[in-house]
Design a protein around this motif. Structure first.
Motif, PDB file in Angstrom:
ATOM      1  N   LEU A  20      47.369  51.650  51.036  1.00 20.23           N
ATOM      2  CA  LEU A  20      46.524  52.383  49.964  1.00 20.23           C
ATOM      3  C   LEU A  20      46.655  51.958  48.727  1.00 20.23           C
ATOM      4  O   LEU A  20      46.015  51.328  48.489  1.00 20.23           O
ATOM      5  N   PRO A  21      48.414  52.276  48.601  1.00 25.01           N
ATOM      6  CA  PRO A  21      48.170  51.996  47.490  1.00 25.01           C
ATOM      7  C   PRO A  21      48.893  50.737  47.110  1.00 25.01           C
ATOM      8  O   PRO A  21      49.107  50.063  46.160  1.00 25.01           O
ATOM      9  N   VAL A  22      49.822  50.175  48.030  1.00 26.85           N
ATOM     10  CA  VAL A  22      50.186  48.523  47.571  1.00 26.85           C
ATOM     11  C   VAL A  22      48.773  48.020  47.320  1.00 26.85           C
ATOM     12  O   VAL A  22      48.791  47.361  46.428  1.00 26.85           O
ATOM     13  N   VAL A  23      48.015  47.730  48.418  1.00 26.57           N
ATOM     14  CA  VAL A  23      46.662  46.958  48.192  1.00 26.57           C
ATOM     15  C   VAL A  23      45.641  47.661  46.380  1.00 26.57           C
ATOM     16  O   VAL A  23      45.375  46.574  45.425  1.00 26.57           O
ATOM     17  N   ILE A  24      45.628  48.922  46.083  1.00 28.82           N
ATOM     18  CA  ILE A  24      44.956  49.309  44.450  1.00 28.82           C
ATOM     19  C   ILE A  24      46.277  49.043  43.450  1.00 28.82           C
ATOM     20  O   ILE A  24      45.807  48.021  43.127  1.00 28.82           O
ATOM     21  N   ASN A  25      47.690  48.812  43.816  1.00 26.52           N
ATOM     22  CA  ASN A  25      48.501  47.549  42.525  1.00 26.52           C
ATOM     23  C   ASN A  25      48.467  46.595  42.803  1.00 26.52           C
ATOM     24  O   ASN A  25      47.823  45.960  41.543  1.00 26.52           O
ATOM     25  N   ARG A  30      45.967  42.263  39.296  1.00 23.68           N
ATOM     26  CA  ARG A  30      44.959  40.645  39.005  1.00 23.68           C
ATOM     27  C   ARG A  30      44.595  40.385  38.087  1.00 23.68           C
ATOM     28  O   ARG A  30      44.138  39.924  37.023  1.00 23.68           O
ATOM     29  N   ILE A  31      44.686  41.668  37.192  1.00 24.53           N
ATOM     30  CA  ILE A  31      43.282  41.718  36.128  1.00 24.53           C
ATOM     31  C   ILE A  31      43.961  40.977  35.100  1.00 24.53           C
ATOM     32  O   ILE A  31      45.562  41.657  34.887  1.00 24.53           O
ATOM     33  N   ILE A  32      43.871  40.371  33.804  1.00 35.93           N
ATOM     34  CA  ILE A  32      44.168  39.314  33.131  1.00 35.93           C
ATOM     35  C   ILE A  32      44.462  40.716  31.699  1.00 35.93           C
ATOM     36  O   ILE A  32      42.590  41.736  31.299  1.00 35.93           O
ATOM     37  N   ASN A  33      45.298  41.026  31.343  1.00 36.41           N
ATOM     38  CA  ASN A  33      44.991  41.543  30.030  1.00 36.41           C
ATOM     39  C   ASN A  33      45.214  43.075  30.453  1.00 36.41           C
ATOM     40  O   ASN A  33      44.553  44.114  29.955  1.00 36.41           O
ATOM     41  N   ASN A  34      45.565  43.349  31.846  1.00 40.02           N
ATOM     42  CA  ASN A  34      45.756  44.785  31.967  1.00 40.02           C
ATOM     43  C   ASN A  34      46.968  45.294  32.111  1.00 40.02           C
ATOM     44  O   ASN A  34      48.009  45.082  32.649  1.00 40.02           O
ATOM     45  N   ASN A  35      47.358  47.117  31.740  1.00 38.39           N
ATOM     46  CA  ASN A  35      48.183  47.565  31.968  1.00 38.39           C
ATOM     47  C   ASN A  35      48.483  48.563  32.614  1.00 38.39           C
ATOM     48  O   ASN A  35      49.087  49.562  32.625  1.00 38.39           O
ATOM     49  N   LEU A  36      47.385  48.656  33.643  1.00 39.38           N
ATOM     50  CA  LEU A  36      47.343  49.630  34.406  1.00 39.38           C
ATOM     51  C   LEU A  36      48.007  49.191  35.591  1.00 39.38           C
ATOM     52  O   LEU A  36      48.472  47.840  36.364  1.00 39.38           O
ATOM     53  N   GLN A  37      48.941  50.221  36.200  1.00 45.87           N
ATOM     54  CA  GLN A  37      49.642  49.837  37.527  1.00 45.87           C
ATOM     55  C   GLN A  37      50.022  51.631  38.395  1.00 45.87           C
ATOM     56  O   GLN A  37      49.606  52.111  37.665  1.00 45.87           O
ATOM     57  N   LEU A  38      50.359  50.886  39.326  1.00 42.70           N
ATOM     58  CA  LEU A  38      50.337  52.126  40.641  1.00 42.70           C
ATOM     59  C   LEU A  38      51.734  51.989  40.605  1.00 42.70           C
ATOM     60  O   LEU A  38      51.807  51.854  41.999  1.00 42.70           O
ATOM     61  N   LYS A  39      52.590  52.645  39.686  1.00 41.26           N
ATOM     62  CA  LYS A  39      54.430  52.583  40.203  1.00 41.26           C
ATOM     63  C   LYS A  39      54.736  53.758  40.666  1.00 41.26           C
ATOM     64  O   LYS A  39      56.005  54.351  41.298  1.00 41.26           O
ATOM     65  N   GLN A  65      36.548  42.709  40.593  1.00 41.87           N
ATOM     66  CA  GLN A  65      36.236  41.762  41.518  1.00 41.87           C
ATOM     67  C   GLN A  65      35.813  40.578  40.743  1.00 41.87           C
ATOM     68  O   GLN A  65      36.113  39.244  41.811  1.00 41.87           O
ATOM     69  N   GLU A  66      35.946  40.726  39.442  1.00 43.18           N
ATOM     70  CA  GLU A  66      35.808  38.816  38.849  1.00 43.18           C
ATOM     71  C   GLU A  66      37.054  38.649  39.072  1.00 43.18           C
ATOM     72  O   GLU A  66      37.099  37.510  39.607  1.00 43.18           O
ATOM     73  N   ALA A  67      38.175  39.217  39.203  1.00 44.95           N
ATOM     74  CA  ALA A  67      39.673  38.592  39.133  1.00 44.95           C
ATOM     75  C   ALA A  67      39.938  38.726  40.619  1.00 44.95           C
ATOM     76  O   ALA A  67      40.258  36.799  41.565  1.00 44.95           O
ATOM     77  N   ALA A  68      39.684  38.597  41.554  1.00 45.20           N
ATOM     78  CA  ALA A  68      39.445  38.782  43.035  1.00 45.20           C
ATOM     79  C   ALA A  68      38.102  37.730  43.161  1.00 45.20           C
ATOM     80  O   ALA A  68      39.132  36.292  44.231  1.00 45.20           O
ATOM     81  N   GLU A  69      37.028  37.045  43.315  1.00 46.72           N
ATOM     82  CA  GLU A  69      36.284  35.956  42.775  1.00 46.72           C
ATOM     83  C   GLU A  69      36.952  34.789  42.122  1.00 46.72           C
ATOM     84  O   GLU A  69      37.012  33.527  42.732  1.00 46.72           O
ATOM     85  N   ALA A  70      37.770  35.264  41.304  1.00 48.33           N
ATOM     86  CA  ALA A  70      38.121  33.863  40.303  1.00 48.33           C
ATOM     87  C   ALA A  70      39.513  33.340  41.585  1.00 48.33           C
ATOM     88  O   ALA A  70      39.828  32.221  41.292  1.00 48.33           O
ATOM     89  N   SER A  71      40.051  34.699  42.071  1.00 48.03           N
ATOM     90  CA  SER A  71      41.300  34.115  42.821  1.00 48.03           C
ATOM     91  C   SER A  71      41.382  33.164  44.053  1.00 48.03           C
ATOM     92  O   SER A  71      41.577  32.723  44.676  1.00 48.03           O
TER      93      SER A  71
END
Length: 75
Positions: A20-25, A30-39, A65-71
């Motif tokens: 789950l942590p790998v999938v969340i990270n 995938r989000i552009i201009n994102n400073n969130l990470q799960l490290k 969701q938008e990033a996943a759909e664009a991908s």
């Protein structure tokens, strides 16, 4: 989830586990201009804080969701 960041012992050899942590990270990356990470556990606490803020969580999940759909449309 907190136990995921405890580094005791050696890492397993072979293919990395899909956890789950790998999938969340991966979703957060995938989000552009994102400073969130799960490290780290600090990052996990920050994500928990966002999850408690309904408006912020809704915005974050919509961006993921938008990033996943664009991908998917690129492939």
């Amino acid at each position: 989830m907190s136990g995921y960041f405890v580094t005791e012992g050696s890492k397993c050899k072979g293919r990395p586990l899909t956890t789950l942590p790998v999938v969340i990270n991966r979703d957060l990356s995938r989000i552009i201009n994102n400073n969130l990470q799960l490290k780290s556990s600090h990052d996990l606490e920050h994500l928990r804080y966002i999850a408690q803020q309904r408006d912020e969580w809704t915005k974050l999940t919509a961006r993921i969701q938008e990033a996943a759909e664009a991908s998917q449309s690129e492939h």
